[in-house]
Motif scaffolding. Structure first.
Motif, PDB file in Angstrom:
ATOM      1  N   PHE A 184       0.797  -1.164  -0.099  1.00  0.00           N
ATOM      2  CA  PHE A 184      -0.049   0.063  -0.008  1.00  0.00           C
ATOM      3  C   PHE A 184       1.012   1.334  -0.052  1.00  0.00           C
ATOM      4  O   PHE A 184       0.714   2.109  -0.814  1.00  0.00           O
ATOM      5  N   ARG A 185       1.831   1.334   0.740  1.00  0.00           N
ATOM      6  CA  ARG A 185       2.855   2.373   1.130  1.00  0.00           C
ATOM      7  C   ARG A 185       3.547   2.692  -0.409  1.00  0.00           C
ATOM      8  O   ARG A 185       3.665   3.646  -0.645  1.00  0.00           O
ATOM      9  N   VAL A 186       4.215   1.509  -0.924  1.00  0.00           N
ATOM     10  CA  VAL A 186       4.760   1.688  -2.242  1.00  0.00           C
ATOM     11  C   VAL A 186       4.073   2.107  -3.232  1.00  0.00           C
ATOM     12  O   VAL A 186       4.191   3.097  -4.112  1.00  0.00           O
ATOM     13  N   THR A 187       2.561   1.668  -3.398  1.00  0.00           N
ATOM     14  CA  THR A 187       1.709   2.276  -4.202  1.00  0.00           C
ATOM     15  C   THR A 187       1.453   3.824  -4.241  1.00  0.00           C
ATOM     16  O   THR A 187       1.222   4.449  -4.930  1.00  0.00           O
ATOM     17  N   LEU A 188       1.082   4.073  -2.843  1.00  0.00           N
ATOM     18  CA  LEU A 188       0.976   5.368  -2.482  1.00  0.00           C
ATOM     19  C   LEU A 188       2.079   6.323  -2.863  1.00  0.00           C
ATOM     20  O   LEU A 188       1.847   7.223  -3.286  1.00  0.00           O
ATOM     21  N   GLY A 189       3.305   5.632  -2.516  1.00  0.00           N
ATOM     22  CA  GLY A 189       4.467   6.564  -2.631  1.00  0.00           C
ATOM     23  C   GLY A 189       4.677   6.681  -4.225  1.00  0.00           C
ATOM     24  O   GLY A 189       5.024   7.875  -4.988  1.00  0.00           O
ATOM     25  N   ALA A 190       4.207   5.699  -5.013  1.00  0.00           N
ATOM     26  CA  ALA A 190       4.510   5.890  -6.683  1.00  0.00           C
ATOM     27  C   ALA A 190       3.232   6.684  -7.052  1.00  0.00           C
ATOM     28  O   ALA A 190       3.724   7.485  -7.888  1.00  0.00           O
ATOM     29  N   LEU A 206      10.041   4.668  -2.641  1.00  0.00           N
ATOM     30  CA  LEU A 206       8.415   4.571  -2.832  1.00  0.00           C
ATOM     31  C   LEU A 206       7.820   4.225  -1.707  1.00  0.00           C
ATOM     32  O   LEU A 206       6.818   5.247  -1.278  1.00  0.00           O
ATOM     33  N   GLU A 207       8.475   3.529  -0.718  1.00  0.00           N
ATOM     34  CA  GLU A 207       7.619   3.265   0.417  1.00  0.00           C
ATOM     35  C   GLU A 207       7.555   4.413   1.412  1.00  0.00           C
ATOM     36  O   GLU A 207       6.892   4.760   2.099  1.00  0.00           O
ATOM     37  N   ALA A 208       9.062   5.045   1.512  1.00  0.00           N
ATOM     38  CA  ALA A 208       9.348   6.123   2.466  1.00  0.00           C
ATOM     39  C   ALA A 208       8.412   7.270   1.841  1.00  0.00           C
ATOM     40  O   ALA A 208       7.723   8.040   2.864  1.00  0.00           O
ATOM     41  N   LYS A 209       8.358   7.593   0.627  1.00  0.00           N
ATOM     42  CA  LYS A 209       7.268   8.603   0.222  1.00  0.00           C
ATOM     43  C   LYS A 209       5.902   8.164   0.369  1.00  0.00           C
ATOM     44  O   LYS A 209       5.168   9.023   0.872  1.00  0.00           O
ATOM     45  N   GLY A 210       5.483   7.195   0.436  1.00  0.00           N
ATOM     46  CA  GLY A 210       4.109   6.496   0.670  1.00  0.00           C
ATOM     47  C   GLY A 210       3.779   6.734   2.050  1.00  0.00           C
ATOM     48  O   GLY A 210       2.711   7.292   2.571  1.00  0.00           O
ATOM     49  N   THR A 211       4.867   6.408   3.032  1.00  0.00           N
ATOM     50  CA  THR A 211       4.740   6.747   4.665  1.00  0.00           C
ATOM     51  C   THR A 211       4.329   8.205   5.199  1.00  0.00           C
ATOM     52  O   THR A 211       3.537   8.689   5.630  1.00  0.00           O
ATOM     53  N   THR A 270       3.305  10.564   2.702  1.00  0.00           N
ATOM     54  CA  THR A 270       2.174  10.956   2.260  1.00  0.00           C
ATOM     55  C   THR A 270       0.856  10.178   3.055  1.00  0.00           C
ATOM     56  O   THR A 270       0.077  11.014   3.300  1.00  0.00           O
ATOM     57  N   GLU A 271       1.088   9.285   3.538  1.00  0.00           N
ATOM     58  CA  GLU A 271      -0.112   8.511   4.420  1.00  0.00           C
ATOM     59  C   GLU A 271      -0.377   9.396   5.632  1.00  0.00           C
ATOM     60  O   GLU A 271      -1.397   9.635   6.227  1.00  0.00           O
ATOM     61  N   ARG A 272       1.120   9.709   6.210  1.00  0.00           N
ATOM     62  CA  ARG A 272       0.905  10.591   7.585  1.00  0.00           C
ATOM     63  C   ARG A 272       0.341  12.112   7.149  1.00  0.00           C
ATOM     64  O   ARG A 272      -0.440  12.354   8.248  1.00  0.00           O
ATOM     65  N   GLU A 273       0.491  12.616   6.325  1.00  0.00           N
ATOM     66  CA  GLU A 273       0.070  13.731   5.895  1.00  0.00           C
ATOM     67  C   GLU A 273      -1.536  13.528   5.574  1.00  0.00           C
ATOM     68  O   GLU A 273      -2.154  14.572   5.902  1.00  0.00           O
ATOM     69  N   ALA A 274      -1.686  12.513   4.740  1.00  0.00           N
ATOM     70  CA  ALA A 274      -3.305  12.568   4.426  1.00  0.00           C
ATOM     71  C   ALA A 274      -4.080  12.203   5.868  1.00  0.00           C
ATOM     72  O   ALA A 274      -5.320  12.799   6.089  1.00  0.00           O
ATOM     73  N   ARG A 275      -3.355  11.579   6.720  1.00  0.00           N
ATOM     74  CA  ARG A 275      -4.277  11.243   7.975  1.00  0.00           C
ATOM     75  C   ARG A 275      -4.322  12.811   8.838  1.00  0.00           C
ATOM     76  O   ARG A 275      -5.145  12.818   9.488  1.00  0.00           O
ATOM     77  N   ALA A 276      -3.245  13.349   8.659  1.00  0.00           N
ATOM     78  CA  ALA A 276      -3.396  14.603   9.654  1.00  0.00           C
ATOM     79  C   ALA A 276      -4.534  15.607   8.936  1.00  0.00           C
ATOM     80  O   ALA A 276      -5.189  16.357   9.698  1.00  0.00           O
ATOM     81  N   VAL A 277      -4.664  15.407   7.652  1.00  0.00           N
ATOM     82  CA  VAL A 277      -5.566  16.417   6.756  1.00  0.00           C
ATOM     83  C   VAL A 277      -6.930  15.614   7.188  1.00  0.00           C
ATOM     84  O   VAL A 277      -8.017  16.831   7.573  1.00  0.00           O
ATOM     85  N   VAL A 278      -6.964  14.481   7.208  1.00  0.00           N
ATOM     86  CA  VAL A 278      -8.443  13.720   7.443  1.00  0.00           C
ATOM     87  C   VAL A 278      -8.887  14.251   8.965  1.00  0.00           C
ATOM     88  O   VAL A 278      -9.988  14.522   9.184  1.00  0.00           O
ATOM     89  N   ASP A 279      -7.725  14.116   9.836  1.00  0.00           N
ATOM     90  CA  ASP A 279      -8.125  14.293  11.341  1.00  0.00           C
ATOM     91  C   ASP A 279      -8.306  15.844  11.404  1.00  0.00           C
ATOM     92  O   ASP A 279      -9.441  16.200  12.428  1.00  0.00           O
ATOM     93  N   SER A 280      -7.816  16.681  10.870  1.00  0.00           N
ATOM     94  CA  SER A 280      -8.234  18.131  11.008  1.00  0.00           C
ATOM     95  C   SER A 280      -9.506  18.415  10.377  1.00  0.00           C
ATOM     96  O   SER A 280     -10.391  19.152  11.103  1.00  0.00           O
ATOM     97  N   MET A 281      -9.951  17.625   9.253  1.00  0.00           N
ATOM     98  CA  MET A 281     -11.306  17.930   8.759  1.00  0.00           C
ATOM     99  C   MET A 281     -12.300  17.500   9.604  1.00  0.00           C
ATOM    100  O   MET A 281     -13.295  17.854   9.804  1.00  0.00           O
ATOM    101  N   MET A 282     -12.028  16.436  10.147  1.00  0.00           N
ATOM    102  CA  MET A 282     -12.772  15.706  11.281  1.00  0.00           C
ATOM    103  C   MET A 282     -13.131  16.617  12.517  1.00  0.00           C
ATOM    104  O   MET A 282     -14.239  16.599  12.865  1.00  0.00           O
ATOM    105  N   GLY A 283     -12.361  17.253  12.880  1.00  0.00           N
ATOM    106  CA  GLY A 283     -12.191  18.266  13.929  1.00  0.00           C
ATOM    107  C   GLY A 283     -12.971  19.502  13.475  1.00  0.00           C
ATOM    108  O   GLY A 283     -13.846  19.956  14.326  1.00  0.00           O
ATOM    109  N   GLN A 284     -12.757  19.801  12.209  1.00  0.00           N
ATOM    110  CA  GLN A 284     -13.336  21.059  11.830  1.00  0.00           C
ATOM    111  C   GLN A 284     -15.042  20.644  11.755  1.00  0.00           C
ATOM    112  O   GLN A 284     -16.043  21.497  11.897  1.00  0.00           O
ATOM    113  N   MET A 285     -15.380  19.428  11.136  1.00  0.00           N
ATOM    114  CA  MET A 285     -16.664  19.021  11.015  1.00  0.00           C
ATOM    115  C   MET A 285     -17.399  18.940  12.104  1.00  0.00           C
ATOM    116  O   MET A 285     -18.566  18.973  12.334  1.00  0.00           O
ATOM    117  N   SER A 286     -16.753  18.470  13.384  1.00  0.00           N
ATOM    118  CA  SER A 286     -17.448  18.355  14.706  1.00  0.00           C
ATOM    119  C   SER A 286     -17.812  19.597  14.939  1.00  0.00           C
ATOM    120  O   SER A 286     -18.788  19.626  15.887  1.00  0.00           O
TER     121      SER A 286
END
Length: 130
Positions: free
Chosen positions: A14-20, A52-57, A59-75
């Motif tokens: 998953f992380r390699v694909t995300l990094g790619a 690619l795995e490092a890039k995916g990791t 990207t995953e961390r950044e995406a999680r932060a964005v989603v957490d931020s959006m969820m906080g705003q939505m609440s």
């Protein structure tokens, strides 16, 4: 194969694909920079996979932060599905951008190239494991 190894393999894939995918987006935005980066890697598929795995990791961390931020705003926002009186109801319209056909063709070509590279990596891994 034990479940932990399978889970780790799935996460790595998953992380390699995300990094790619993230690298593909960067390649579209900055072709020269990406070309220099990947030409430095050369044909070392293990190094490419690690990059690619490092890039995916990341990207995953950044995406999680964005989603957490959006969820906080939505609440903090009022519920848009709560019934409102007809006198207060509004209709919002949004324009959606139209993608340039040449960009879509280039994206499709890069996606196909990525699939080809992935198949080559899998073939080399299979040959290495024989």
């Amino acid at each position: 194969m034990n479940p932990e190894t399978l889970t780790e393999a799935i996460q790595k894939s998953f992380r390699v694909t995300l990094g790619a995918t993230a690298s593909l987006v960067e390649a579209i935005q900055d072709p020269q920079g990406s070309q220099a980066k990947f030409s430095a890697i050369g044909n070392d598929f293990d190094l490419l996979t690690q990059e690619l795995e490092a890039k995916g990791t990341d990207t995953e961390r950044e995406a999680r932060a964005v989603v957490d931020s959006m969820m906080g705003q939505m609440s903090q926002m009022p519920n848009p599905f709560a019934p409102t009186p007809a006198s207060e109801a509004t209709v919002d319209t949004y324009a959606s951008p139209v993608a340039d056909a040449s960009v879509q063709v280039e994206l499709d070509a890069l996606t196909q190239e990525l699939l080809t590279l992935r198949q080559e990596i899998e073939t080399l891994k299979a040959q290495k494991n024989m």
